[in-house]
Design an enzyme around this catalytic site. Structure first.
Site, PDB file in Angstrom:
ATOM      1  N   GLU A 123       8.102   5.629  21.180  1.00  0.00           N
ATOM      2  CA  GLU A 123       8.383   6.449  22.354  1.00  0.00           C
ATOM      3  C   GLU A 123       8.623   5.591  23.594  1.00  0.00           C
ATOM      4  O   GLU A 123       9.510   5.886  24.404  1.00  0.00           O
ATOM      5  CB  GLU A 123       7.221   7.419  22.611  1.00  0.00           C
ATOM      6  N   ASP A 270      15.150  10.471  10.997  1.00  0.00           N
ATOM      7  CA  ASP A 270      16.402  10.813  11.660  1.00  0.00           C
ATOM      8  C   ASP A 270      17.100   9.663  12.381  1.00  0.00           C
ATOM      9  O   ASP A 270      18.230   9.287  12.055  1.00  0.00           O
ATOM     10  CB  ASP A 270      16.180  11.982  12.622  1.00  0.00           C
ATOM     11  N   GLU A 364      10.616  25.062  15.470  1.00  0.00           N
ATOM     12  CA  GLU A 364      10.326  23.702  15.030  1.00  0.00           C
ATOM     13  C   GLU A 364      10.587  23.534  13.548  1.00  0.00           C
ATOM     14  O   GLU A 364      10.943  22.448  13.108  1.00  0.00           O
ATOM     15  CB  GLU A 364       8.882  23.339  15.350  1.00  0.00           C
ATOM     16  N   GLU A 382      18.581  18.417  20.557  1.00  0.00           N
ATOM     17  CA  GLU A 382      19.438  17.970  19.452  1.00  0.00           C
ATOM     18  C   GLU A 382      20.580  18.940  19.149  1.00  0.00           C
ATOM     19  O   GLU A 382      21.701  18.517  18.832  1.00  0.00           O
ATOM     20  CB  GLU A 382      18.602  17.731  18.191  1.00  0.00           C
TER      21      GLU A 382
END
EC number: 3.2.1.-
Length: 935
Positions: A123, A270, A364, A382
């Site tokens: 992050e 991803d 989610e 996204e």
């Protein structure tokens, strides 16, 4: 092929695929995006800065250590003004150069990177390091323009290098894969670091570093950063499963063994695939494209089942690993556009769009039949990202309409007075007190670009590439001199040939010979989603015949039923928290026939709970509609199994709230003049829910809200709570009654204390600021689904259930919350033969009594080891911002006596509302993680 030319495929736009949107309408929507950004950014600066993030419901900043811990999700917070850094290049893209210059000065003056705090390497890299590099790129671009930032001397780049050096200790492993966390001041070694003991990391956590680290190396001329990122990418490539050419989700950073062998394109993996392709575009290194193409071929062979993308096992790629998808995979159609594979991108995007229209936001997680699996939505970007890329590739105005839908839903359902609040439950429209930094960093970039024309942009967007956090890095870095001594585990020539390159960019004439081609791809998918609300299958009897006592007839306070249980070898244990545990041993039955009856009785209990799980009552919404909230604040509420069914009301119930006296509602109301015509607030405890409802109804109330007396309880962390009746007919109750946990009830009470006159709307889902209810598409009700995995169980069983001692259990036991894990058959413990097999069943239930919310089952005291089986396992969840699914047992509805209450310290009934409010000052708790995952 030069990297810059490869990126030009995004310009393959077509006109005439549908009715185009006027320039005026695009301009209006573009201006709306800017206004929404201003609303979010200014509220962060006014109410939260220099905190890392804004808490939009309570209008203040989230400071790590001062707020209740949310688990791993807080590892993104490092006391470095995260949201401001993450937003720097968004300010420039939206033509806010004055605000950008002021923001850069604030960062240089206020932000410290040497805090003694443990942060996520992943992050911190994508949000903070990426944000500093994106800000530096913009500052250099503006300075070169000669009008702004003339004072800038690479200060943001110096901060980026400082941060990069602080992240480097995480790479001190034998594999080169980084530790998932690092202490910004002390690194990873030594007790003062409070980290460095982890053994596992997710694939994306280790494989999403190359863009930022390589950019840092090429900006500064120091190759060490790019070298470490390349080494991690090389190691992941070497550890791929060689037959399937897929990677797992979690890997041991020391041994390189796969810890989780499921493989997909969503959470945990991803951005590893994304960075392989984008590293080729940015750096011009053929090896990254070679590897990506090999992975991509396997993804399309095993994972892609258009329009679905389903996880598989890396060693058995034809075997599905799950029956649901997570929302993070919504980035993949955009990556397919960059790859040049437009058809599957259109198909998957259309599926996601229809799910979005069905639920207002992407849940989610959602099932293959497009039901809600996990109901949260933290305002993820996204889907907007893929919408933008598909519009760039096709020019189809259909995607402008998809963008309009995103804008409208954000304004209607997520906008609150202090920003935009994440959705706690997309089914009810309830909010969570969080606005993640990626919302400002990504969402508004993609939406602005979607509606912008070239002349609206301050620079040529084609000169840059987006990181996974949408930070802008210049493609000119591909020609920047860099060290040739960077180590790399080059793949052998035998593994690679020219077929792995696939240089071709999309030829729009070949892709779209018919202008209606994209529409023809979308139509069958839209139809499939619209018709995907099958009803739950009716309950069917087990094939072994019927036991003397039926599960749905059982009442825990019936002496005859208890005697029948004893004869079948079933023991009933009352737990301290009000639940009832059933334990069955065949050897304790009075006969072999009775033992078989006991087994079938326990199986019926499991079947009954599974059926009721499918038919659960969904949560309800309490929406504060009075000034100054105007419907912006929505609280998740539990339903009652009696009274008015709000799901059958088109408008819900609207009224002002007042506190009933006595607050418990367990005797005749003494302030009927204030309760009459209003919605009464009551405290949980001392009597049955139906009794409370009757008392306020007699006093003239039009509705009721019961507030939990268990301090600290919250719908964030507890399963859905449903209120059952009192064992007799409740047809006389003709008003709606809803249940709020303590945290949500505290918000309502605090609002009433401050504003005196507070009007709320009780409904099945949040309304659009007074707008009429919108019918659910296709007439289907969204609901959570949790797969069950029961095999026939022989001989001996253990089950923890909610059993109503007053009324039949089919009325008292409710469904499992959407976050409940699949129930699995327990394996026998050592030394226990087949005759002693046990399985534990955990389920959430409606409650007629006033016990605490359900918690995970554990055998009662006195139950031997043979009766203590493993608890149900938790499901893996989408990464980055989710809380662990709660496995909850039922709560037994039984009346609490005065003596029982006094044992628990019954003082609430003697307290005034002001005293209660003084005890309820804790802030709204946010979600806990659904799984330990860095994304």
């Amino acid at each position: 092929m030069p990297a810059v030319l490869f990126s030009l495929m995004l310009l393959g736009a077509l006109c005439g695929l549908g009715e185009s949107m006027s320039r005026e309408e695009k301009s209006r929507l573009r201006n709306q995006v800017v206004e929404m950004f201003d609303h979010a950014y200014q509220n962060y600066m006014d109410h939260a800065y220099p905190a890392d993030e804004l808490m939009p419901l309570t209008c203040r900043g989230r400071v790590r250590g001062l707020e209740p811990s949310r688990g791993d999700v807080d590892d993104a917070l490092g006391k470095f003004s995260l949201t401001l850094i993450d937003t720097l290049d968004t300010l420039v893209l939206l033509n806010k150069t004055t605000e950008f210059e002021a923001a850069v000065r604030r960062v240089l003056k206020d932000v410290r990177l040497d805090n003694d705090i443990v942060v996520s390497v992943f992050e911190t890299n994508i949000r903070v390091l990426g944000g500093l590099l994106g800000g530096h790129s913009m500052a250099v671009m503006l300075k070169d323009g000669g009008q702004n930032m003339q004072w800038y001397q690479d200060e943001l780049l110096h901060m980026a290098k400082d941060l990069g050096l602080r992240l480097l200790p995480a790479f001190n492993t034998s594999s080169g894969l980084p530790y998932p966390r690092v202490n910004l001041r002390h690194g990873v070694r030594g007790p003062e670091t409070r980290t460095g003991t982890e053994t596992d990391t997710c694939t994306a956590c280790a494989g999403t570093l190359i863009l930022e680290f390589a950019a840092l190396s090429r900006f500064t001329g120091d190759p060490v950063f790019e070298a470490h990122a390349r080494r991690a990418m090389d190691f992941l490539w070497e550890k791929r499963q060689r037959n399937s050419n897929l990677v797992g989700t979690t890997i041991n950073i020391h041994s390189g063994e796969w810890v989780r062998r499921d493989s997909g394109v969503g959470a945990g993996i991803d951005s590893y695939y994304e960075y392989l392709l984008k590293a080729y575009v940015l750096l011009g290194d053929d090896q990254f494209l070679q590897r990506f193409n090999i992975h991509y071929a396997s993804i399309m062979k095993y994972i892609s089942q258009p329009p679905l993308l389903l996880d598989v096992h890396i060693h058995k790629p034809l075997l599905p690993a799950r029956t649901w998808m997570d929302s993070l995979l919504a980035f993949f159609p955009g990556l397919q556009v960059l790859k040049g594979d437009i058809r599957p991108a259109i198909e998957t995007h259309e599926m996601l769009y229809q799910v979005t229209k069905k639920h207002n936001f992407l849940p989610e997680a959602f099932t293959t039949d497009f039901r809600v699996h996990w109901a949260q939505h933290p305002l993820r970007p996204e889907f907007a990202e893929s919408t933008y890329f598909l519009y760039k590739a096709t020019g189809d105005p259909y995607y402008l309409e998809a963008g309009r839908t995103i804008l409208d839903n954000l304004n209607r359902f997520a906008r609150v007075p202090c920003g935009f609040a994440a959705m706690k439950d997309v089914r009810t429209g309830s909010h969570e007190d969080r606005m993640d930094s990626f919302f400002l960093a990504e969402m508004f970039k993609y939406l602005f670009l979607l509606f912008a024309d070239d002349e609206d942009l301050p620079f040529d967007i084609e000169d840059y590439i987006f990181t996974t956090e949408a930070h802008l890095l210049p493609l000119s870095l591909s020609t920047t001199p860099h060290s040739q001594s960077i180590p790399s585990n080059r793949t052998s020539e035998e593994e690679m040939d020219d077929s792995n390159f696939e240089w071709t960019c999309p030829n729009t004439r070949l892709l779209f010979p018919d202008p209606a081609y994209p529409r023809h791809l979308r139509e069958p998918i839209r139809t499939a989603v619209d018709k995907s609300c099958p009803r739950a299958a009716p309950y069917r009897e087990p094939g072994m015949g019927r036991p003397p006592l039926r599960a749905q007839d059982f009442m825990a306070n019936n002496p005859e039923h208890l005697e029948l249980l004893r004869r079948m070898g079933v023991t009933l244990i009352h737990l301290k928290d009000g639940r009832v545990q059933l334990v069955q041993h065949a050897t304790q039955a009075v006969s072999a026939v009775a033992a078989e009856d006991g087994v079938r009785f326990m199986q019926e209990m499991m079947e009954l709970s599974s059926q009721q799980q499918k038919e659960q009552l969904p949560p309800r919404a309490i929406q504060i509609v009075s000034d100054p909230f105007f419907g912006r604040v929505v609280l998740t509420a539990g339903p009652a199994q009696f009274g008015i069914d709000l799901s059958k009301s088109a408008t819900g119930l609207r009224g002002f709230v007042t506190v009933a006296e006595p607050y418990s509602g367990c005797s005749e109301i003494t302030n009927p003049e204030y309760v009459r015509g209003r919605i009464a607030l009551l405290q949980r405890g001392q009597c049955m829910f139906a009794e409370k409802a009757r008392h306020i109804q007699k006093a003239g109330a039009i509705g009721g809200i019961v507030i939990d007396d268990n301090e600290g309880s919250s719908s964030d962390t507890a399963p859905l709570f449903q209120m059952a009746g009192d064992g007799r007919s409740t047809d006389d109750v003709t008003l709606p009654l809803l249940f709020l946990f303590h945290k949500e009830g505290n918000i309502l009470l605090e609002t009433l204390k401050e504003y005196r006159e507070v009007e709320v709307l009780l409904s099945d889902k949040a309304r659009d600021r007074g707008a009429d209810v919108e019918a659910t598409e296709g007439g289907c009700l969204t609901e959570a689904t949790t797969p069950t995995n029961f095999e026939p169980i022989s001989q001996s069983l253990i089950s923890t259930l909610a059993l109503d001692e007053i009324k039949p259990s089919q009325e008292a036991v409710s469904d499992v919350d959407q976050d409940t894990s699949p129930m699995e058959e327990a394996s026998p413990e050592e030394g226990v033969g087949p005759a002693e097999k046990e399985a534990s069943l955990a389920e959430e239930a409606s409650t007629a009594e006033e016990a605490s919310p359900a918690e995970e089952a554990s055998p009662a005291e006195g139950v031997g080891p043979a009766e203590k089986e493993a608890s149900p396992t938790e499901e893996a969840s989408p990464a980055e911002e989710r809380a662990p699914p709660t496995v909850a047992d039922s709560t037994q509805p039984k009346e609490e006596t005065d003596s029982e209450k006094s044992e628990e310290g019954n003082t609430d009934s003697n307290q005034s509302v002001d005293e209660l409010l003084a005890d309820w000052r804790e802030d709204l708790e946010a979600f806990q993680q659904m799984e330990k995952d860095e994304l």
